[in-house]
Design a protein around this motif. Sequence first.
Motif, PDB file in Angstrom:
ATOM      1  N   PHE A 140       0.806  -1.218   0.000  1.00 16.78           N
ATOM      2  CA  PHE A 140       0.000   0.000   0.000  1.00 16.78           C
ATOM      3  C   PHE A 140       0.842   1.273   0.000  1.00 16.78           C
ATOM      4  CE2 PHE A 140      -3.109  -3.102   1.370  1.00 16.78           C
ATOM      5  CZ  PHE A 140      -4.259  -2.678   0.723  1.00 16.78           C
ATOM      6  N   PHE A 141       2.013   1.232   0.641  1.00 14.83           N
ATOM      7  CA  PHE A 141       2.775   2.472   0.826  1.00 14.83           C
ATOM      8  C   PHE A 141       4.229   2.375   0.389  1.00 14.83           C
ATOM      9  CE2 PHE A 141      -0.394   2.151   4.295  1.00 14.83           C
ATOM     10  CZ  PHE A 141      -1.299   3.056   3.762  1.00 14.83           C
ATOM     11  N   TRP A 142       4.621   1.270  -0.226  1.00 13.37           N
ATOM     12  CA  TRP A 142       5.984   1.016  -0.686  1.00 13.37           C
ATOM     13  C   TRP A 142       6.915   0.756   0.510  1.00 13.37           C
ATOM     14  CZ3 TRP A 142       8.155   3.266  -5.802  1.00 13.37           C
ATOM     15  CH2 TRP A 142       7.265   2.977  -6.838  1.00 13.37           C
ATOM     16  N   PRO A 143       8.015   0.070   0.258  1.00 10.00           N
ATOM     17  CA  PRO A 143       8.858  -0.421   1.362  1.00 10.00           C
ATOM     18  C   PRO A 143       9.623   0.646   2.133  1.00 10.00           C
ATOM     19  CG  PRO A 143       9.213  -1.717  -0.640  1.00 10.00           C
ATOM     20  CD  PRO A 143       8.422  -0.516  -1.035  1.00 10.00           C
TER      21      PRO A 143
ATOM     22  N   ILE B 145       0.434  -8.623 -14.652  1.00 13.85           N
ATOM     23  CA  ILE B 145       0.122  -9.169 -13.329  1.00 13.85           C
ATOM     24  C   ILE B 145      -0.414 -10.595 -13.433  1.00 13.85           C
ATOM     25  CG2 ILE B 145      -1.391  -8.927 -11.320  1.00 13.85           C
ATOM     26  CD1 ILE B 145      -1.201  -5.887 -11.678  1.00 13.85           C
ATOM     27  N   GLN B 146      -1.381 -10.796 -14.319  1.00 13.73           N
ATOM     28  CA  GLN B 146      -2.020 -12.115 -14.409  1.00 13.73           C
ATOM     29  C   GLN B 146      -1.097 -13.169 -15.014  1.00 13.73           C
ATOM     30  OE1 GLN B 146      -5.658 -11.375 -16.561  1.00 13.73           O
ATOM     31  NE2 GLN B 146      -6.472 -10.022 -14.960  1.00 13.73           N
ATOM     32  N   GLN B 147      -0.446 -12.837 -16.122  1.00 12.89           N
ATOM     33  CA  GLN B 147       0.430 -13.823 -16.769  1.00 12.89           C
ATOM     34  C   GLN B 147       1.704 -14.074 -15.970  1.00 12.89           C
ATOM     35  OE1 GLN B 147       0.998 -12.652 -20.922  1.00 12.89           O
ATOM     36  NE2 GLN B 147      -1.150 -12.042 -21.074  1.00 12.89           N
ATOM     37  N   GLY B 148       2.101 -13.093 -15.168  1.00  9.70           N
ATOM     38  CA  GLY B 148       3.316 -13.277 -14.373  1.00  9.70           C
ATOM     39  C   GLY B 148       3.069 -13.834 -12.991  1.00  9.70           C
ATOM     40  N   MET B 149       1.794 -14.053 -12.615  1.00 11.72           N
ATOM     41  CA  MET B 149       1.470 -14.481 -11.256  1.00 11.72           C
ATOM     42  C   MET B 149       2.232 -15.727 -10.810  1.00 11.72           C
ATOM     43  SD  MET B 149      -0.335 -13.266  -8.768  1.00 11.72           S
ATOM     44  CE  MET B 149      -1.633 -12.261  -9.491  1.00 11.72           C
ATOM     45  N   PRO B 150       2.335 -16.787 -11.624  1.00 14.77           N
ATOM     46  CA  PRO B 150       3.107 -17.962 -11.171  1.00 14.77           C
ATOM     47  C   PRO B 150       4.572 -17.622 -10.886  1.00 14.77           C
ATOM     48  CG  PRO B 150       1.804 -18.481 -13.124  1.00 14.77           C
ATOM     49  CD  PRO B 150       1.742 -17.008 -12.961  1.00 14.77           C
ATOM     50  N   LEU B 151       5.133 -16.728 -11.680  1.00 11.55           N
ATOM     51  CA  LEU B 151       6.547 -16.377 -11.511  1.00 11.55           C
ATOM     52  C   LEU B 151       6.773 -15.574 -10.230  1.00 11.55           C
ATOM     53  CD1 LEU B 151       7.436 -15.386 -15.197  1.00 11.55           C
ATOM     54  CD2 LEU B 151       7.564 -17.626 -14.088  1.00 11.55           C
TER      55      LEU B 151
ATOM     56  N   LEU C  48       9.432  -9.142  -2.567  1.00 11.15           N
ATOM     57  CA  LEU C  48       8.109  -9.598  -2.996  1.00 11.15           C
ATOM     58  C   LEU C  48       7.142  -8.443  -3.252  1.00 11.15           C
ATOM     59  CD1 LEU C  48       5.955 -11.722  -3.527  1.00 11.15           C
ATOM     60  CD2 LEU C  48       5.676 -11.977  -1.044  1.00 11.15           C
ATOM     61  N   ALA C  49       6.997  -7.539  -2.289  1.00  7.16           N
ATOM     62  CA  ALA C  49       6.004  -6.464  -2.443  1.00  7.16           C
ATOM     63  C   ALA C  49       6.339  -5.536  -3.600  1.00  7.16           C
ATOM     64  CB  ALA C  49       5.893  -5.663  -1.140  1.00  7.16           C
ATOM     65  N   LEU C  50       7.616  -5.127  -3.692  1.00  5.18           N
ATOM     66  CA  LEU C  50       7.990  -4.158  -4.714  1.00  5.18           C
ATOM     67  C   LEU C  50       7.985  -4.766  -6.111  1.00  5.18           C
ATOM     68  CD1 LEU C  50       8.768  -1.179  -4.805  1.00  5.18           C
ATOM     69  CD2 LEU C  50      11.169  -1.857  -4.698  1.00  5.18           C
ATOM     70  N   SER C  51       8.361  -6.044  -6.233  1.00  3.29           N
ATOM     71  CA  SER C  51       8.411  -6.668  -7.558  1.00  3.29           C
ATOM     72  C   SER C  51       7.021  -7.016  -8.079  1.00  3.29           C
ATOM     73  CB  SER C  51       9.274  -7.933  -7.525  1.00  3.29           C
ATOM     74  OG  SER C  51       8.676  -8.943  -6.736  1.00  3.29           O
ATOM     75  N   THR C  52       6.070  -7.241  -7.173  1.00  4.81           N
ATOM     76  CA  THR C  52       4.694  -7.517  -7.616  1.00  4.81           C
ATOM     77  C   THR C  52       3.920  -6.205  -7.772  1.00  4.81           C
ATOM     78  OG1 THR C  52       4.080  -7.851  -5.282  1.00  4.81           O
ATOM     79  CG2 THR C  52       4.606  -9.805  -6.572  1.00  4.81           C
ATOM     80  N   ASP C  53       3.978  -5.366  -6.738  1.00  2.06           N
ATOM     81  CA  ASP C  53       3.359  -4.026  -6.780  1.00  2.06           C
ATOM     82  C   ASP C  53       1.908  -4.109  -7.239  1.00  2.06           C
ATOM     83  OD1 ASP C  53       3.210  -1.336  -6.459  1.00  2.06           O
ATOM     84  OD2 ASP C  53       4.394  -0.803  -8.212  1.00  2.06           O
ATOM     85  N   PHE C  54       1.137  -5.015  -6.618  1.00  2.00           N
ATOM     86  CA  PHE C  54      -0.238  -5.258  -7.046  1.00  2.00           C
ATOM     87  C   PHE C  54      -1.163  -4.065  -6.793  1.00  2.00           C
ATOM     88  CE2 PHE C  54       0.607  -9.985  -6.068  1.00  2.00           C
ATOM     89  CZ  PHE C  54       1.049 -10.204  -7.359  1.00  2.00           C
ATOM     90  N   VAL C  55      -0.900  -3.284  -5.747  1.00  2.71           N
ATOM     91  CA  VAL C  55      -1.839  -2.228  -5.341  1.00  2.71           C
ATOM     92  C   VAL C  55      -1.560  -0.920  -6.072  1.00  2.71           C
ATOM     93  CG1 VAL C  55      -2.752  -0.905  -3.408  1.00  2.71           C
ATOM     94  CG2 VAL C  55      -2.156  -3.321  -3.092  1.00  2.71           C
TER      95      VAL C  55
END
Length: 457
Positions: free
Chosen positions: A118-121, A184-190, A157-164
Amino acid sequence: MTLTGAHYIYILFMVIVLVTMILKKDVIIPCILGIFCLGLFYTHNIAGSLGAVFNSFIVSLNELGSIILIISIMVALSKTLEKNKAINYMVKPFSRFIKNPTSAFFVIGLVMLLLSWFFWPTPAVALVGAVFLPVALNAGLPAIGVAVALNLFGHGLALSTDFVIQGAPAITAGAAGIEISDVIQQGMPLYWVMAIVTIGVAFYGLRKDIKKGKFDNELQAVEHEEITEFDPKAKIATFMVLIGFVLDIVAMYVFKLTGGDAAALLGGTAALLIIIINIMNFKKGCFEATCDNIIDGFVFGIKIFAAIIPIAAFFYMGEVAPITAVLGEVLPSGSQGLLSDMGVALSNTIPLNKFAVCSIQTIVGAITGLDGSGFSGISLVGSLANVFGTAVNGSVGALCALGQIAGIWTGGGCLVPWGLISAAAICGVSPIELATRNLKPILIGFAVTTVVAMFII
């Protein structure tokens, strides 16, 4: 892009720096010499080269300045709270959830993950580290373990996904010409393979070292002070800090503050809290107490960062803006910076198939991440993903995610010492030690994630 002599000088000193790190020696000397040689190549005179060394330090200090400030101010606040045992009162509720090193590691990691999404690391690490470090030490998790948890869950994990916030996938998707949702969707397994493998290997190694007694001296030195009664001032100080930072979090959400803006809000709040709490604690003596706290915080910050500034200066010279600021318009037309040029050159020299494409994406992403930003090179891997995905009829979104993972886990704050400095500083450990401990798990994570990518693209 044809590589020039400057590129080869940069490659040479990168190799020297890597070898120096493998030999467990400090890398300041090769970094300074690397800057000097780059300056000599471009200016053709010693005076200009010496000036380039100093000016590169200024660029590095400008880049790192906000992190130095937020860490110093947060440490100063913790010193203020130590005076009336408010720190002990603040962390007491968490002791019921954290009973051993395992629960400490994963509770800290999950809290860090949620706040970072939500607020970056950068602002999250100061909050989570300051609150959880004393509890974790009492539970048997050493300071380096806390730093690893903050680092891998937050900056990894949080910064590389950055879902929010979706800053990272927006950059790679934009460069690749696809939708953010595709990345996001195609990279989810990775994303999850990288996280599970890397964090799992890191925790296994840490647990092994704890059982071997590697941290016994550190943990035995921790004061297991059990305080049952607290001064009302401690409770009031804790309440003020809690309210202050909760309001900050609300403001971050409402005004969409992230990164440097969020850190600035936290830093300003901490500075004001230092003054108010010292007035409450010392009344007329608040002037001297506040000054002492600020000095203690900045001494700590400068001590941690002093060795990092010249090292970071060398790697910042791999980017367009810093090298231009130091040496002028010396890069050839079309250059994206020494680091990015090297990545493009590598991608142009290897025959394309799914196995080669995935390997190139990981390597190029990691190379561009060496500047310590993590974000500067992901537009490049997004562009390459479009080219490679079309060439091998594969998933462009998954290739974007793979390059994004490599760039951010390397440069976003897990491998490059000045990128992970915030987690190291708040835990009081060496950034080099933290980077070294992260190295093996992340390399294994890269290898496994790349192999998985070869089969899903």
